[in-house]
Design an enzyme around this catalytic site. Structure first.
Site, PDB file in Angstrom:
ATOM      1  N   ASN A 150      15.608 -29.147 -28.361  1.00 28.95           N
ATOM      2  CA  ASN A 150      14.433 -28.298 -28.574  1.00 28.95           C
ATOM      3  C   ASN A 150      14.756 -26.810 -28.533  1.00 28.95           C
ATOM      4  OD1 ASN A 150      14.753 -29.174 -25.707  1.00 28.95           O
ATOM      5  ND2 ASN A 150      13.208 -27.618 -25.370  1.00 28.95           N
ATOM      6  N   CYS A 324       8.864 -24.353 -21.237  1.00 28.41           N
ATOM      7  CA  CYS A 324       8.618 -25.161 -20.040  1.00 28.41           C
ATOM      8  C   CYS A 324       9.391 -24.629 -18.840  1.00 28.41           C
ATOM      9  CB  CYS A 324       9.008 -26.605 -20.292  1.00 28.41           C
ATOM     10  SG  CYS A 324       8.317 -27.239 -21.804  1.00 28.41           S
TER      11      CYS A 324
HETATM   12  N1  PMP Z   1      10.366 -32.949 -24.643  1.00 23.79           N
HETATM   13  C1  PMP Z   1      10.689 -31.925 -25.440  1.00 23.79           C
HETATM   14  C2  PMP Z   1      11.940 -32.009 -26.272  1.00 23.79           C
HETATM   15  C3  PMP Z   1       9.870 -30.789 -25.500  1.00 23.79           C
HETATM   16  O1  PMP Z   1      10.207 -29.755 -26.285  1.00 23.79           O
HETATM   17  C4  PMP Z   1       8.703 -30.750 -24.702  1.00 23.79           C
HETATM   18  C5  PMP Z   1       7.811 -29.532 -24.734  1.00 23.79           C
HETATM   19  N2  PMP Z   1       7.232 -29.302 -25.999  1.00 23.79           N
HETATM   20  C6  PMP Z   1       8.410 -31.851 -23.893  1.00 23.79           C
HETATM   21  C7  PMP Z   1       9.271 -32.928 -23.886  1.00 23.79           C
HETATM   22  C8  PMP Z   1       7.190 -31.867 -23.017  1.00 23.79           C
HETATM   23  O2  PMP Z   1       6.042 -31.897 -23.767  1.00 23.79           O
HETATM   24  P1  PMP Z   1       4.586 -31.750 -23.088  1.00 23.79           P
HETATM   25  O3  PMP Z   1       4.631 -30.458 -22.317  1.00 23.79           O
HETATM   26  O4  PMP Z   1       3.673 -31.712 -24.259  1.00 23.79           O
HETATM   27  O5  PMP Z   1       4.364 -32.920 -22.218  1.00 23.79           O
END
Ligand code: PMP
Length: 383
Positions: A150, A324
């Site tokens: 990501n 995050c």
């Molecule tokens: N996995 C990946 C690769 C992410 O980029 C993200 C955040 N977009 C997440 C998990 C977690 O997603 P969420 O915050 O929507 O639960």
């Protein structure tokens, strides 16, 4: 509105998706567990959506579990699998550059009697299959490697990992959040047993995710209640969210090829131009095996954060890495795993493109960026 180059952190919901969701707030409010007409309609639409979403990844409808998002899907995949299959072994392997949610789940499992190994990646962020093989033991039950990263956009050798796991009779989980909508996903072809998807990452609403669970793979539920989602995820279904994700999938199926081609051109312009017009600027991640929407650079002598704020002043939104984990001052664990020094990781910036970017956005970035970098370098004691 700014010029937005941070599609990896969050995506706008496609207006066509919002249109499709509205009736499920206004009129169709039934609960699928109810036996009356409203309940029947709710149940029908959930199953229709399940079929569409399953076909997006070449799965069967009863292999789809709706969750509240990718974080929950990752929790259910790793913790649910580990708890259910403890008798077979207590060893799990993840890659060093997994999303923070996977790393923290791994930490939790380690505190609860499991052993987690982290397989390193090469300088471009690719998992080395031989190193993965070297970490497999008699007690290994699960391997979790993200489909594509990501932050740096590097695509993993997923099929090779899937084949290795199948041969060794180990379950394979992949977080496909960064890859969905940019790469064609096929759980059969890639030998994937558990796959994480998120609705917002294909321009659907937030608060809805999916875990694909291959038939025969057993999990312990983490949310216990009324037994929805075949007992794997209790709680009344988020029907507007499910309908929204289905619509997002439909649009993606029609438009993905063209969208990927268009974004790939923008990405190639950024990758081809930025290191030419800005001295001492380097590409992070793989030159070829990378997502069509990702350009990620390291700028010598400046802080990525200062660059981000200067671009913000110019009306351009970018990212220094995973949103995050932006609350910590630590450099990105992904960049450190590529072998970058702390100051190199801190000097990096991520551009992620998406559906609503236009060629003019790229023109504007290329026009503004060199001056901003030059000004920061003039002020920098590091340069
Ligand atoms: N996995 C990946 C690769 C992410 O980029 C993200 C955040 N977009 C997440 C998990 C977690 O997603 P969420 O915050 O929507 O639960």
């Amino acid at each position: 509105m700014s010029i937005y180059f941070d599609y990896q952190s969050s995506k706008p919901v496609d207006p066509r998706v919002i249109e499709a969701m509205i009736p499920y707030y206004r009129k169709e409010f039934g609960n699928p567990s109810s036996l009356h007409m409203e309940g029947d309609e709710a149940s029908r639409i959930v199953e229709e959506c399940r079929e569409n979403i399953a076909s997006f990844i070449k799965a069967e409808p009863d292999e789809i579990v709706f969750t509240s998002g990718a974080t929950e899907s990752n929790n259910l995949a790793l913790i649910g699998f580990a708890l259910r299959n403890r008798a077979k072994g207590n060893h799990i392997i993840i890659s060093e550059i997994e999303h923070i949610s996977i790393h923290n789940i791994a930490k939790y499992l380690t505190k609860n009697g499991f052993e987690v190994s982290k397989v390193p990646v090469d300088q471009y962020g690719r998992v080395d299959i031989r190193k993965l093989l070297g970490r497999i033991t008699e007690r290994t039950i699960l391997v979790s490697v993200g489909y594509a990263n990501n932050e740096i956009g590097t695509i993993q050798p997923v099929l090779q990992i899937g084949e290795l796991c199948r041969k060794k009779k180990i379950a394979f989980h992949s977080d496909a959040v960064a890859a969905q909508g940019l790469l064609p996903l096929d759980v059969g072809r890639d030998r994937i047993d558990l796959l994480t998807l998120s609705s917002n990452d294909i321009y659907g609403p937030k608060g809805l995710g999916v875990l694909y669970v291959r038939k025969g793979i057993r999990l312990n539920p983490l949310i216990i209640g009324g037994g929805q989602e075949r007992g794997l995820r209790s709680g009344s279904e988020n029907i507007p969210g499910i309908v929204g994700m289905k619509r997002a999938v439909e649009i993606m199926e029609k438009e993905m090829e063209k969208e990927v081609e268009r974004l790939g051109k923008y990405r190639d312009r950024l990758i081809g131009t930025i290191p030419k017009i800005i001295l001492r600027c380097h590409l992070n991640g793989h030159p070829k095996q990378r997502l069509a929407n990702n350009a990620h650079f390291r700028f010598e002598g400046i802080e990525g954060e200062s660059l981000l704020l200067s671009l913000k002043d110019k009306g351009i939104s970018v990212s220094t890495g995973s949103a995050c984990s932006s609350m910590t001052l630590e450099p990105s664990h992904t960049l450190i795993s590529l072998g970058l020094l702390h100051e190199e990781a801190h000097g990096s910036l991520e551009f992620t493109l998406g559906r609503f970017n236009k060629e003019e956005d790229v023109d504007r970035l290329l026009e503004v960026l060199p001056g901003v970098v030059e000004r920061l370098r003039e002020l920098s004691p590091l340069y």
